[in-house]
Design a protein around this motif. Structure first.
Motif, PDB file in Angstrom:
ATOM      1  N   LEU A   1       0.857  -1.191   0.000  1.00  0.00           N
ATOM      2  CA  LEU A   1       0.000   0.000   0.000  1.00  0.00           C
ATOM      3  C   LEU A   1       0.890   1.236   0.000  1.00  0.00           C
ATOM      4  O   LEU A   1       1.731   1.403   0.890  1.00  0.00           O
ATOM      5  CB  LEU A   1      -0.919   0.010   1.218  1.00  0.00           C
TER       6      LEU A   1
ATOM      7  N   CYS B   1       0.645   5.258   0.203  1.00  0.00           N
ATOM      8  CA  CYS B   1      -0.313   6.303   0.548  1.00  0.00           C
ATOM      9  C   CYS B   1       0.408   7.629   0.746  1.00  0.00           C
ATOM     10  O   CYS B   1       1.620   7.670   1.007  1.00  0.00           O
ATOM     11  CB  CYS B   1      -1.109   5.923   1.801  1.00  0.00           C
TER      12      CYS B   1
ATOM     13  N   GLU C   1      -1.185  -1.227  -4.267  1.00  0.00           N
ATOM     14  CA  GLU C   1      -2.389  -0.393  -4.153  1.00  0.00           C
ATOM     15  C   GLU C   1      -1.967   1.037  -3.857  1.00  0.00           C
ATOM     16  O   GLU C   1      -1.074   1.265  -3.033  1.00  0.00           O
ATOM     17  CB  GLU C   1      -3.288  -0.924  -3.025  1.00  0.00           C
TER      18      GLU C   1
ATOM     19  N   GLN D   1      -3.058   4.932  -2.636  1.00  0.00           N
ATOM     20  CA  GLN D   1      -4.034   5.789  -1.954  1.00  0.00           C
ATOM     21  C   GLN D   1      -3.434   7.185  -1.839  1.00  0.00           C
ATOM     22  O   GLN D   1      -2.801   7.519  -0.842  1.00  0.00           O
ATOM     23  CB  GLN D   1      -4.398   5.237  -0.569  1.00  0.00           C
TER      24      GLN D   1
ATOM     25  N   LEU E   1      -6.148   5.320   6.612  1.00  0.00           N
ATOM     26  CA  LEU E   1      -5.749   3.920   6.677  1.00  0.00           C
ATOM     27  C   LEU E   1      -6.793   3.033   7.343  1.00  0.00           C
ATOM     28  O   LEU E   1      -7.017   1.898   6.909  1.00  0.00           O
ATOM     29  CB  LEU E   1      -4.418   3.790   7.436  1.00  0.00           C
TER      30      LEU E   1
ATOM     31  N   ARG F   1     -11.851   1.178   5.524  1.00  0.00           N
ATOM     32  CA  ARG F   1     -11.034   0.259   4.737  1.00  0.00           C
ATOM     33  C   ARG F   1     -11.514  -1.162   4.981  1.00  0.00           C
ATOM     34  O   ARG F   1     -11.513  -1.652   6.107  1.00  0.00           O
ATOM     35  CB  ARG F   1      -9.558   0.390   5.104  1.00  0.00           C
ATOM     36  N   CYS F   2     -11.911  -1.846   3.892  1.00  0.00           N
ATOM     37  CA  CYS F   2     -12.411  -3.218   4.000  1.00  0.00           C
ATOM     38  C   CYS F   2     -11.326  -4.245   3.697  1.00  0.00           C
ATOM     39  O   CYS F   2     -11.464  -5.412   4.083  1.00  0.00           O
ATOM     40  CB  CYS F   2     -13.583  -3.424   3.036  1.00  0.00           C
TER      41      CYS F   2
END
Length: 340
Positions: free
Chosen positions: A152, A154, A184, A186, A200, A204-205
C-alpha cells in the motif's frame, strides 16, 4: 337457352394464370461488411462463385435430365454448410493470432528512461520463484505468508500524480512487481498528517498490507515545526505497527520544493524539512521501519518540477517512481526472499 358462362370466365376464355411470386434476392453486403472480410475469406468467396458458375455450365452441356429440385436443394445446403465451417475456422485462426499482441503498450504510454517492455515480457524471459516470507521478529502480519505480497502506497498529491503517471510507464501501476506483489495506491490531494490514520483505518475493507509506504508531511511544513511533525509521525507509525502487527513501514522522505506556499521564510521551511527527515531516519533505524530517500530530486533542478514549483514534472515523477520501485524491490529481497 344458351349455356351459362363459367364462373371467372370472360367471353368463354379460361382465367389468366398469375405469374409465381418472385423471391426477394438476398441482401447485398454493405461496404462495412466488405471491409471486414480478409483476404483469405475473399478468396473462398471467389472460389464459391467460380464453382457455382462451373456447375451451371456443366449442367447445360450435359443436356440430360435435371436432378430433382429436392436433391439440388440438399446439395446446396451441404455446400453452404461446408463453406460456413471453413469461414469459422479462418475467423478462429485470426482471433488466435490477435492474442499475441495483447502485451503491447497502448498508444500514449511511454517508457521510463533506459527501460523497455512490460511485466509480462519480463516474466517470459526469466522464471522467478513465488515470494515466500520467513519467520522473523516482525510479528504475525507478513510472517509465514506464502503467495503474493500486498503493498500500500499512501500520501498526498505526490502519490496521487505518481499513481497516474505509473499507468503510462513500461512498469505500469504495479511498478513491475506484479510477479510477486499487488500494489495499491491511496493518494489524496491536499492530505496533511492528521488525515493519515483515518485514511488507513476508517472505511477500509481490505486486509492490512504487508508493506506500507508513506509519503506525507510536505503540506504540514509551515503550519507546524519540523520537530513537532517528526514526533507526531513517530507516534503514529508506532500506532500503525500495533494496529497492523508485522507490517513493514517504509518512510518516503519529504521532498524539497522550489516554492513553499504560504511560507514567509522558504529557507526556514527547508531547514524544518531537513530536521524532520533526519529525526525520522534515526527513529526508523531503531526498528520503526525503513527509510527511503530521494537523492536525485533537488530544488536546484527546475526541470524536475512543474510551473508551480511544488509538484513534480514528468521527469521528476519518473525519478520518484524509480525510487519507490527500488525501495520495494529491496524490501521484497530481505523480507520475502525474492530474487530479481
Amino acid at each position: 337457352m344458351p349455356p351459362k358462362k363459367g364462373v371467372g370466365t370472360s367471353k368463354g376464355k379460361q382465367p389468366a394464370k398469375r405469374p409465381p411470386a418472385k423471391r426477394a434476392p438476398p441482401p447485398a453486403l454493405s461496404s462495412s461488411d466488405d471491409e471486414g472480410v480478409d483476404g483469405a475469406q475473399q478468396e473462398i468467396l471467389a472460389r464459391i462463385a467460380a464453382l457455382e458458375s462451373s456447375r451451371g455450365v456443366s449442367a447445360a452441356s450435359v443436356g440430360g435430365a435435371k436432378r430433382p429440385r429436392s436433391t439440388r436443394a440438399s446439395s446446396r445446403v451441404a455446400f453452404q454448410t461446408e463453406v460456413l465451417k471453413r469461414l469459422s475456422a479462418l475467423e478462429g485462426t485470426a482471433n488466435q493470432g490477435g492474442d499475441d499482441a495483447s502485451g503491447a503498450i497502448e498508444p500514449g504510454e511511454t517508457d521510463l528512461p533506459g527501460e523497455s517492455g512490460t511485466d509480462d515480457q519480463a516474466g517470459s524471459q526469466v522464471a522467478l520463484p513465488v515470494a515466500v516470507a520467513v519467520d522473523n521478529a516482525l510479528g504475525d502480519g507478513a510472517v509465514a505468508h506464502r503467495g503474493r505480497c500486498s503493498i500500500l502506497i499512501c500520501g498526498h498529491s505526490f502519490v496521487f500524480w505518481a499513481a497516474h503517471q505509473a499507468k503510462r510507464t513500461a512498469f505500469g501501476s504495479q511498478l513491475g512487481l506484479s510477479q510477486w506483489a499487488t500494489v495499491e495506491w491511496q493518494g489524496r490531494r491536499g492530505l496533511r498528517w492528521p488525515g493519515l490514520l483515518p485514511l488507513l483505518f476508517e472505511g477500509r475493507c481490505a486486509p492490512p498490507p504487508h508493506i506500507l509506504v508513506i509519503h506525507l508531511g510536505g503540506n504540514d511544513l509551515g503550519l507546524v515545526k519540523g520537530k513537532a511533525l517528526s514526533l507526531q509521525a513517530q507516534a503514529d507509525l508506532r500506532l500503525i505497527g500495533k494496529r497492523w502487527p508485522g507490517v513493514l513501514i517504509i518512510w518516503s522522505d519529504i521532498l524539497p520544493r522550489r516554492v513553499w506556499r504560504e511560507a514567509l521564510d522558504a529557507k526556514a521551511i527547508e531547514g524544518a524539512r531537513y530536521k524532520a527527515n533526519k529525526a525520522l531516519h534515526k527513529a526508523l533505524e531503531k526498528g520503526l521501519g525503513v527509510y527511503l530517500p530521494h537523492p536525485g530530486i533537488r530544488a536546484a533542478l527546475p526541470d524536475l518540477y512543474r510551473g508551480d514549483g511544488v509538484h513534480l514534472s514528468f521527469k521528476g515523477n519518473n525519478i520518484f517512481l524509480d525510487d519507490l520501485r527500488r525501495g520495494l524491490l529491496e524490501a521484497l529481497r530481505h523480507i520475502w526472499g525474492v530474487e530479481a
